[in-house]
Scaffold this motif. Structure first.
Motif, PDB file in Angstrom:
ATOM      1  N   ARG A  42       0.830  -1.210   0.000  1.00  0.00           N
ATOM      2  CA  ARG A  42       0.000   0.000   0.000  1.00  0.00           C
ATOM      3  C   ARG A  42       0.860   1.254   0.000  1.00  0.00           C
ATOM      4  O   ARG A  42       1.925   1.287   0.630  1.00  0.00           O
ATOM      5  N   THR A  43       0.396   2.268  -0.680  1.00  0.00           N
ATOM      6  CA  THR A  43       1.128   3.537  -0.747  1.00  0.00           C
ATOM      7  C   THR A  43       1.322   4.126   0.641  1.00  0.00           C
ATOM      8  O   THR A  43       2.413   4.582   0.986  1.00  0.00           O
ATOM      9  N   SER A  44       0.284   4.085   1.455  1.00  0.00           N
ATOM     10  CA  SER A  44       0.385   4.653   2.795  1.00  0.00           C
ATOM     11  C   SER A  44       0.493   3.552   3.841  1.00  0.00           C
ATOM     12  O   SER A  44      -0.256   2.567   3.798  1.00  0.00           O
ATOM     13  N   PRO A  45       1.379   3.731   4.804  1.00  0.00           N
ATOM     14  CA  PRO A  45       1.482   2.725   5.865  1.00  0.00           C
ATOM     15  C   PRO A  45       0.255   2.709   6.783  1.00  0.00           C
ATOM     16  O   PRO A  45       0.116   1.798   7.587  1.00  0.00           O
ATOM     17  N   TYR A  46      -0.596   3.708   6.644  1.00  0.00           N
ATOM     18  CA  TYR A  46      -1.782   3.758   7.498  1.00  0.00           C
ATOM     19  C   TYR A  46      -2.983   3.072   6.846  1.00  0.00           C
ATOM     20  O   TYR A  46      -4.044   2.986   7.437  1.00  0.00           O
ATOM     21  N   GLN A  84      -3.153  -3.281   5.440  1.00  0.00           N
ATOM     22  CA  GLN A  84      -1.981  -3.974   4.882  1.00  0.00           C
ATOM     23  C   GLN A  84      -2.221  -5.462   4.616  1.00  0.00           C
ATOM     24  O   GLN A  84      -1.284  -6.191   4.280  1.00  0.00           O
ATOM     25  N   ARG A  90       4.790  -2.753  -7.945  1.00  0.00           N
ATOM     26  CA  ARG A  90       5.798  -2.052  -7.134  1.00  0.00           C
ATOM     27  C   ARG A  90       7.078  -2.880  -6.967  1.00  0.00           C
ATOM     28  O   ARG A  90       8.126  -2.341  -6.638  1.00  0.00           O
TER      29      ARG A  90
END
Lengths: 274, 274, 274, 274
Positions: B68-72, B75, B121
């Protein structure tokens, strides 16, 4: 989810300064990282490191593990390369930066490197980012080939949120339709990142242009736009380099560039760190 | 260096056929891979897998480890997700494909998956590619967001040269300036890859468009251009999906699309595999 | 400002059908436009027009005024080219489409052409768009090299708002980082445009790919995605073409492609117009 | 065809210097062009022109004919705008630059302008380029949104080969995938163009970034990279601007930027022209 991202100016107003030995990255001085794309042999690197130290370089670069598009291209000397880097550090007194590509080699690379680099191809390799976040070494995170500023900063967040606050960003050009240059150096990214984030930012005009004759002007431009430093590929004989020959400066060309930059640093009220 | 690349038509004239249980990918039949972006819970996936099997699906997809682009962002369920996939396989009889992101989880993922996926990615995560090349599982390699055809094929070469010949390519759209769609599905890549390589090729119009209403037409187009199959995101309730809701079809929408494609398959003298 | 744009489905629910003699564009039949990139000489074009008419072509294309990147490249035969087009129309019975580049030649081109084309380089040449909006000829507006869907539709609005409702859009590929193909044919644009607008849409896989061997598969894909027709470059001897040789089909190749498409048209319940 | 292109350093070794009244573009001094995006009214422009003249501006910019994406946006004041520009020239003593979009208005625009501008959307409008090549006014040719350096230089060739040698190039950013900035200012283009061509080069960081806070740093960077000057959008009240408000500087912001640049000019041994 936190109120604001760890990378952001909202979270931390003051600019982060990353310290590596005597070198401070992000404190207003201009930092110069230089060296060959790949570590190729002992004589080459040790000699070059001493030579460029005298020209004002602050950190020595050199790849031991090389991410390459083709599996048939030179993949780096591996552990042998790390050992040569350590010798060059010994000889020159320069701290060294080198890339880690494989999570299983994180400990090994950390044992030899002063700064670990995560390359463009691995910018969103989140397990690698998380592990880098657990080390005590500064991490330089290169922007992905087609990453937006937001994606890049969120990749940094993976490192920061795992406890490592010593993150340095590196703009190295993005992929566009232009074919004259290897990449399109995104000069806009420099003031934009300084506006959005407290993290220090290094410019890599060697990859950002891919052409030797453009490296100096784009390095100067990056500093004028507010970069905290530059990373430059230098090779004793670019025509024989195992990688990135076309964008590597010869030592004399690098020396001339450094002389030009010295005036420039004075102008911008930056301490001359070398 | 070899005379010609392992991926190339020069190296191997006949198209590679990858076999997964009863399913053959690359033999002229149209293969349909479908399922949710992420494995979210047992009930959702097991029920959906049985339902879409009846609609003609050949392989079940679902992410347990999510890049995911954001760790928040969510996942993935990890090992729990893999176990749910195994249950869905049991219930539906469908082989499963799921992504591996971390080299340390290669063995684990191989234990549960029938096909392992390497995501965009990680297309140039060469240690991961090399390890995938040492497994005995088919590997589906998605094209990087801004990878040229040559870079993509050379990434496949890292797998092939390590001994695993069961490589499937997946076109999932490239990054362009257009903002109406999430990505630009590169339809040119389909006949180009079939021309350059013997490897089978799957189209992912869900990521390739990012918009539900475009998925069906682009899936049809991809098959018309020569793709060996399609991969479609289907979710029981896209508005509640933990990832990729906007591009996921509802089961009824997916069923309608499959009915449309059934005629299409007949036309092109492809065996109807479901 | 109007409540909704003239190009939009909100403004006009039913699809626009543009009529040119016996040919209807946008009514569910598949329209085929074909011919050489440039009008080069009388014998070539007249013979070719009769030949391709028999293969099922509906409209003859050929450039008399050529927009070229370099001023040293062939710029077209001008008025002489228009006269040759008129002769080919006489001989074959096919209506002709040709490009207008210069606002001062609008009347002249309208005197000879059945459909006027505005090329990619002029997509935002607003004086030219306005003048095209005042003629009584159908106008085919090609998408700009790096125009978003919205910009393209707003360019069409310049024509529509000046009174000419006979606007045909033409997707011809966008500029991306990929270098294997001349452009990246944006297949997503086809269902997206049909969703956003009532205007008919033609696909140009010759420019969209730039490679002869990809033209047929991408043409088929474009029709599968919902295009109202295709425009194909055909040349008696591409190796001697004064422009676009690499992407032009030989007559026999074109015939084979048309035979393949004939089945395709039947499948999709489209009337076979030829 | 000539042995070498008219734009090239091979054809002419010495840099072209374009003279407009007292202003020399390309002679080593830094030229500053500034003013509002559009001419909006007499009071605004005349007052602003006097004000910015005192801040060191050399040339006044302002659009009378505006190329706009949407036909419903403000299209400029036309002839009335040209007359206001002439009054501002009278009041401030600054020469003026304004855009010509329509070949039929070439004579009119030349009557009022000291430099005529050809905008990005018209970079390959070859009839317009040819006509500009027949005038006796300097022409500033902006780079197209997705034009390669070669395409841009060949567009300049259309002007040069028609007899007008007073061509100025203007880098204004290219279209990339990045959405944080309006365009990606191509800093590489500056040393590359200076290497390939003898023509003077102006940087437009207003369009190149699209964000007020980035204009100053990118302007400085462009000069550091070797640009002969900069073009900056300045508006008395950007929040009320009829176009390009987000990228326009307020007069005080512009003044601060100019003060910063003054030191910069000294450093680079450029004469301070204001």
């Amino acid at each position: 989810m936190p109120q604001c991202k760890l990378y952001s100016r909202e979270h931390q107003k003051d600019s982060t300064v990353v310290k590596v030995g005597d070198v401070s990255i992000g404190d207003g001085t201009v930092v110069v990282i230089a060296g060959p794309c790949s570590v190729e042999n002992r004589e080459q690197l040790v000699g070059l490191s001493v030579q460029i130290k005298e020209m004002g370089v602050n950190v020595l670069r050199g790849g031991a593990f090389k991410p390459r598009t083709s599996p048939y291209d030179f993949q780096g000397l591996g552990l042998e390369g790390l050992k040569i880097l350590a010798e060059a550090r010994e000889a020159s007194g320069l701290p060294v930066i080198t890339e880690v590509m494989d999570i299983r080699q994180m400990d090994l690379v950390c044992r030899y490197a002063d700064i670990i680099q995560i390359g463009s191809r691995n910018m969103q390799n989140t397990p690698l980012l998380r592990e880098a976040g657990k080390t005590d070494k500064p991490v330089m995170l290169k922007r992905g080939l087609s990453s937006t500023l937001e994606e890049w900063l969120l990749a940094a967040e993976y490192i920061l949120m795992n406890g490592n606050k010593q993150v340095i960003l590196c703009e190295r050009g993005i992929r566009s339709f232009e074919t004259y240059t290897r990449n399109t150096f995104d000069i806009n990214a420099i003031p934009a990142i300084k506006h959005l984030s407290h993290l220090p930012l290094i410019a890599d005009p060697s990859h950002g242009t891919g052409r030797r004759e453009l490296v100096g002007p784009v390095a100067t431009a990056a500093l004028a736009a507010g970069a905290d430093g530059i990373m430059i590929e230098v090779h004793p004989d670019p025509s024989k380099a195992l990688s990135d020959g076309a964008q590597s400066l010869r030592p004399q060309e690098f020396k001339d560039m450094m002389n030009g930059l010295r005036n420039f640093r004075l102008l911008f009220d930056k301490k001359v760190s070398a």
